[in-house]
Design a protein around this motif. Structure first.
Motif, PDB file in Angstrom:
ATOM      1  N   ILE A 168       0.833  -1.211   0.000  1.00 55.77           N
ATOM      2  CA  ILE A 168       0.000   0.000   0.000  1.00 55.77           C
ATOM      3  C   ILE A 168       0.862   1.253   0.000  1.00 55.77           C
ATOM      4  CG2 ILE A 168      -1.697   1.315   1.336  1.00 55.77           C
ATOM      5  CD1 ILE A 168      -2.835  -1.344   2.290  1.00 55.77           C
ATOM      6  N   TRP A 169       1.951   1.216   0.785  1.00 59.66           N
ATOM      7  CA  TRP A 169       2.835   2.394   0.834  1.00 59.66           C
ATOM      8  C   TRP A 169       3.458   2.672  -0.526  1.00 59.66           C
ATOM      9  CZ3 TRP A 169       8.136   2.522  -0.129  1.00 59.66           C
ATOM     10  CH2 TRP A 169       8.737   3.774   0.083  1.00 59.66           C
ATOM     11  N   SER A 170       4.003   1.634  -1.174  1.00 60.01           N
ATOM     12  CA  SER A 170       4.665   1.830  -2.462  1.00 60.01           C
ATOM     13  C   SER A 170       3.669   2.254  -3.536  1.00 60.01           C
ATOM     14  CB  SER A 170       5.397   0.554  -2.888  1.00 60.01           C
ATOM     15  OG  SER A 170       4.518  -0.550  -2.944  1.00 60.01           O
ATOM     16  N   ALA A 171       2.455   1.682  -3.507  1.00 62.43           N
ATOM     17  CA  ALA A 171       1.427   2.082  -4.470  1.00 62.43           C
ATOM     18  C   ALA A 171       1.016   3.541  -4.245  1.00 62.43           C
ATOM     19  CB  ALA A 171       0.210   1.163  -4.359  1.00 62.43           C
ATOM     20  N   GLY A 172       0.871   3.918  -2.984  1.00 58.76           N
ATOM     21  CA  GLY A 172       0.527   5.300  -2.659  1.00 58.76           C
ATOM     22  C   GLY A 172       1.612   6.275  -3.056  1.00 58.76           C
ATOM     23  N   GLN A 173       2.861   5.890  -2.800  1.00 59.78           N
ATOM     24  CA  GLN A 173       3.983   6.741  -3.188  1.00 59.78           C
ATOM     25  C   GLN A 173       4.063   6.894  -4.704  1.00 59.78           C
ATOM     26  OE1 GLN A 173       5.461   8.915  -1.293  1.00 59.78           O
ATOM     27  NE2 GLN A 173       7.457   8.030  -0.797  1.00 59.78           N
ATOM     28  N   PHE A 174       3.788   5.795  -5.420  1.00 58.17           N
ATOM     29  CA  PHE A 174       3.805   5.858  -6.886  1.00 58.17           C
ATOM     30  C   PHE A 174       2.747   6.849  -7.381  1.00 58.17           C
ATOM     31  CE2 PHE A 174       2.645   4.571 -11.159  1.00 58.17           C
ATOM     32  CZ  PHE A 174       3.882   4.353 -11.754  1.00 58.17           C
ATOM     33  N   LEU A 175       1.569   6.807  -6.773  1.00 61.55           N
ATOM     34  CA  LEU A 175       0.511   7.741  -7.140  1.00 61.55           C
ATOM     35  C   LEU A 175       0.937   9.177  -6.860  1.00 61.55           C
ATOM     36  CD1 LEU A 175      -2.378   8.263  -8.106  1.00 61.55           C
ATOM     37  CD2 LEU A 175      -3.154   7.918  -5.745  1.00 61.55           C
ATOM     38  N   LEU A 176       1.635   9.380  -5.747  1.00 59.32           N
ATOM     39  CA  LEU A 176       2.105  10.728  -5.408  1.00 59.32           C
ATOM     40  C   LEU A 176       3.101  11.248  -6.434  1.00 59.32           C
ATOM     41  CD1 LEU A 176       2.568  10.489  -1.519  1.00 59.32           C
ATOM     42  CD2 LEU A 176       0.814  11.756  -2.766  1.00 59.32           C
ATOM     43  N   THR A 184       9.539  11.864  -1.714  1.00 55.06           N
ATOM     44  CA  THR A 184      10.763  11.568  -0.981  1.00 55.06           C
ATOM     45  C   THR A 184      10.533  10.568   0.148  1.00 55.06           C
ATOM     46  OG1 THR A 184      10.413  13.414   0.556  1.00 55.06           O
ATOM     47  CG2 THR A 184      11.698  13.864  -1.447  1.00 55.06           C
ATOM     48  N   LEU A 185      11.640   9.998   0.619  1.00 52.37           N
ATOM     49  CA  LEU A 185      11.651   9.134   1.789  1.00 52.37           C
ATOM     50  C   LEU A 185      12.915   9.432   2.559  1.00 52.37           C
ATOM     51  CD1 LEU A 185      10.474   6.763   3.435  1.00 52.37           C
ATOM     52  CD2 LEU A 185      11.779   5.217   1.954  1.00 52.37           C
ATOM     53  N   TYR A 186      12.762   9.916   3.782  1.00 49.30           N
ATOM     54  CA  TYR A 186      13.898  10.337   4.609  1.00 49.30           C
ATOM     55  C   TYR A 186      14.776  11.362   3.880  1.00 49.30           C
ATOM     56  CZ  TYR A 186      12.634   6.192   7.309  1.00 49.30           C
ATOM     57  OH  TYR A 186      11.949   5.251   8.030  1.00 49.30           O
ATOM     58  N   GLY A 187      14.132  12.198   3.105  1.00 48.96           N
ATOM     59  CA  GLY A 187      14.866  13.255   2.415  1.00 48.96           C
ATOM     60  C   GLY A 187      15.445  12.844   1.076  1.00 48.96           C
ATOM     61  N   TRP A 193      10.796   3.462 -10.407  1.00 49.14           N
ATOM     62  CA  TRP A 193      11.223   2.074 -10.564  1.00 49.14           C
ATOM     63  C   TRP A 193      11.463   1.421  -9.212  1.00 49.14           C
ATOM     64  CZ3 TRP A 193      15.663   0.435  -8.377  1.00 49.14           C
ATOM     65  CH2 TRP A 193      16.682   1.360  -8.136  1.00 49.14           C
ATOM     66  N   PHE A 194      11.966   2.189  -8.251  1.00 47.31           N
ATOM     67  CA  PHE A 194      12.198   1.664  -6.903  1.00 47.31           C
ATOM     68  C   PHE A 194      10.868   1.296  -6.241  1.00 47.31           C
ATOM     69  CE2 PHE A 194      12.550   2.424  -2.315  1.00 47.31           C
ATOM     70  CZ  PHE A 194      13.587   1.546  -1.989  1.00 47.31           C
ATOM     71  N   LEU A 195       9.878   2.168  -6.390  1.00 45.96           N
ATOM     72  CA  LEU A 195       8.554   1.901  -5.817  1.00 45.96           C
ATOM     73  C   LEU A 195       7.901   0.692  -6.482  1.00 45.96           C
ATOM     74  CD1 LEU A 195       7.308   5.600  -5.652  1.00 45.96           C
ATOM     75  CD2 LEU A 195       8.081   4.197  -3.740  1.00 45.96           C
ATOM     76  N   ILE A 196       8.094   0.548  -7.797  1.00 47.10           N
ATOM     77  CA  ILE A 196       7.541  -0.605  -8.510  1.00 47.10           C
ATOM     78  C   ILE A 196       8.170  -1.895  -8.003  1.00 47.10           C
ATOM     79  CG2 ILE A 196       7.409  -1.749 -10.763  1.00 47.10           C
ATOM     80  CD1 ILE A 196       7.160   1.043 -12.022  1.00 47.10           C
ATOM     81  N   VAL A 197       9.478  -1.874  -7.784  1.00 44.47           N
ATOM     82  CA  VAL A 197      10.182  -3.057  -7.264  1.00 44.47           C
ATOM     83  C   VAL A 197       9.662  -3.420  -5.877  1.00 44.47           C
ATOM     84  CG1 VAL A 197      12.415  -3.927  -6.459  1.00 44.47           C
ATOM     85  CG2 VAL A 197      12.267  -2.717  -8.638  1.00 44.47           C
ATOM     86  N   VAL A 198       9.509  -2.416  -5.012  1.00 49.09           N
ATOM     87  CA  VAL A 198       8.980  -2.660  -3.660  1.00 49.09           C
ATOM     88  C   VAL A 198       7.580  -3.247  -3.734  1.00 49.09           C
ATOM     89  CG1 VAL A 198       8.266  -1.581  -1.488  1.00 49.09           C
ATOM     90  CG2 VAL A 198      10.388  -0.860  -2.597  1.00 49.09           C
ATOM     91  N   PHE A 199       6.747  -2.706  -4.629  1.00 46.24           N
ATOM     92  CA  PHE A 199       5.375  -3.196  -4.772  1.00 46.24           C
ATOM     93  C   PHE A 199       5.361  -4.641  -5.257  1.00 46.24           C
ATOM     94  CE2 PHE A 199       1.481  -3.843  -7.259  1.00 46.24           C
ATOM     95  CZ  PHE A 199       0.521  -3.505  -6.314  1.00 46.24           C
TER      96      PHE A 199
END
Length: 216
Positions: A168-176, A184-187, A193-199
């Protein structure tokens, strides 16, 4: 200017990590000895992750590091160093699970709330202190995911909880990333592509565990 920025980022990271550890300790229903062991293992991995960021920064700038190491060490880490650290951390965890027979469930039970708590506080600081309006989106996403985590944490296995949280986090971040100039994450700016891999990894874990439960 760079040194002041680095010191501020370090302070944000320390505050965020402490908040994440506190969030885990408060929300966990495990006995105190178990929580203490989980905290120790989690802190060890966090320290390794920080070291891996430095290792990634050096490896990605090895040519400059050989001739002028201070120029690399003094310069802030970029997203690629963060990606390298994530990869090295995964390798480290897999090694511990396979070679040292580390139980992944208690580890995930600690790392997931630590991630949610620390990331939320980091984004909150970024909004309040730095006035970064772009962090509101990620802050809201983390709040939603944290509420979901609290709802299912004690009713589902740790692997299932982790899979749902990161999916859910990676899908939400991708939408953002589609709605905002960047996310960003921790700055660190997070690439799609990173979010897709996590998803993909998260969904794969969920499917694998679901099939495993059906077979058993």
């Amino acid at each position: 200017m760079i040194s002041a920025w680095v010191l501020a980022k370090m302070a944000y990271n320390v505050i965020s990590i402490v908040a994440g550890l506190t969030f885990f300790y408060v929300t966990s229903q495990s006995a105190k000895p178990v929580k203490k062991q989980q905290l120790e293992e989690s802190i060890s991995l966090i320290i390794n992750f920080i070291l891996f960021i430095w290792v990634g920064k050096i490896l990605l700038n090895i040519g400059i590091f050989v001739t002028d190491p201070l120029a690399v060490l003094a310069y802030p880490s970029d997203s690629y160093a963060f990606y390298a650290a994530v990869l090295l951390l995964l390798v480290n965890v897999v090694f511990k699970v396979r070679r040292k027979h580390l139980n992944i469930s208690p580890l995930l039970s600690a790392l997931v709330p630590i991630f949610l708590g620390s990331a939320f506080v980091y984004e909150f600081i970024d909004v309040v202190v730095n006035g970064n309006a772009l962090s509101w989106g990620h802050l809201g996403l983390l709040l939603i995911v944290a509420v979901m985590f609290l709802a299912i944490n004690e009713r589902k296995p740790a692997v299932i909880v982790a899979g749902n949280v990161f999916a859910i986090w990676s899908a939400g971040q991708f939408l953002l990333t589609c709605l905002l100039p960047y996310s960003t994450l921790y700055g660190y700016i997070v690439a799609r592509w990173f979010l897709i891999v996590v998803f993909i990894i998260s969904v794969t874990v969920l499917i694998y565990n679901n099939r495993k439960r059906v077979r058993s």
